[in-house]
Design an enzyme around this catalytic site. Sequence first.
Site, short mmCIF file in Angstrom:
data_model
loop_
_atom_site.label_atom_id
_atom_site.label_comp_id
_atom_site.label_asym_id
_atom_site.label_seq_id
_atom_site.Cartn_x
_atom_site.Cartn_y
_atom_site.Cartn_z
N ARG A 1 -26.79 1.62 25.77
CA ARG A 1 -26.38 2.96 25.33
C ARG A 1 -24.90 3.23 25.53
O ARG A 1 -24.36 4.21 25.03
CB ARG A 1 -27.18 4.02 26.12
CG ARG A 1 -28.67 3.93 25.92
CD ARG A 1 -29.40 4.71 27.00
NE ARG A 1 -29.14 4.16 28.33
CZ ARG A 1 -29.62 4.68 29.45
NH1 ARG A 1 -30.36 5.77 29.42
NH2 ARG A 1 -29.35 4.11 30.62
N HIS B 1 -21.62 4.43 34.38
CA HIS B 1 -22.32 5.49 33.65
C HIS B 1 -23.44 6.08 34.49
O HIS B 1 -24.00 5.40 35.35
CB HIS B 1 -22.86 4.97 32.31
CG HIS B 1 -23.95 3.95 32.45
ND1 HIS B 1 -25.28 4.27 32.26
CD2 HIS B 1 -23.93 2.65 32.76
CE1 HIS B 1 -26.01 3.18 32.45
NE2 HIS B 1 -25.22 2.18 32.75
N ASP C 1 -25.47 -1.97 29.65
CA ASP C 1 -26.43 -0.99 29.13
C ASP C 1 -26.20 -0.74 27.63
O ASP C 1 -25.08 -0.47 27.20
CB ASP C 1 -26.27 0.33 29.91
CG ASP C 1 -27.39 1.31 29.61
OD1 ASP C 1 -27.55 1.69 28.43
OD2 ASP C 1 -28.10 1.69 30.55
N CYS D 1 -20.67 -1.47 31.84
CA CYS D 1 -22.05 -1.93 32.05
C CYS D 1 -22.61 -2.50 30.74
O CYS D 1 -22.24 -2.07 29.65
CB CYS D 1 -22.91 -0.76 32.53
SG CYS D 1 -24.61 -1.26 32.94
N CYS E 1 -27.55 4.70 35.47
CA CYS E 1 -27.40 3.24 35.40
C CYS E 1 -28.58 2.54 36.08
O CYS E 1 -28.86 2.77 37.26
CB CYS E 1 -26.09 2.81 36.07
SG CYS E 1 -25.79 1.03 35.98
#
Length: 207
Positions: free
Chosen positions: A44, A96, A42, A40, A99
Amino acid sequence: MFEHIFKNNEAWVARKLALDPAYFEKMAHGQSPEYLYIGCSDSRVTAEELMGVQPGDVFIHRNIANMVISIDLNVMSVINYAVDHLKVRHIIVCGHYGCGGVKASLQSKDLGILNPWLRNIRDVYRLHKDELNAITDPEEKYDRLAELNVQEQCINVIKTAAVQKAYQERGLLVHGWIFDVHTGRLKDLHIDFPRILRSIMEIYRLI
Ligand code: CO
């Protein structure tokens, strides 16, 4: 402000050269990563950092909710290049918990250009509706959907001709992982690749 990023880069170069003065010379010779990682976007879920790997170790593709969509030229080009040219030995789809893409897919909201992208996650929900509807806690439901989405995206990887061929010829493997943003831990979902392959090949065999 972004000046600190260039300072960080200088410090990184200095650290690498202190350990090995020929580090970048060697790196410039080319890459032969063993892994393709599809994760992803993302911020993080940092791929290299969370896996503790070095430049050159992993070929990486990231998009919203780690999707493998058959008409997305981007992800399909990455898979084909990694399998046919780089000859990676493992393909990892890593989702994750927490998400935003998975959560957004379940909102009754018009999200513009994201609608067709996220609709693929709604399709995953439909395939696993009975299991997901039995979960009452909404966060738990999102997290389970994130896991099932990883599984379905692994299946989408297996549907490609390049992967089927490499599996037969040199035992290329596909793995599904989940990163837990609450603990930092990476979890192997132990997706049974040979079993899935047997069960879907009747329909999706290309070679
Ligand atoms: Co995400």
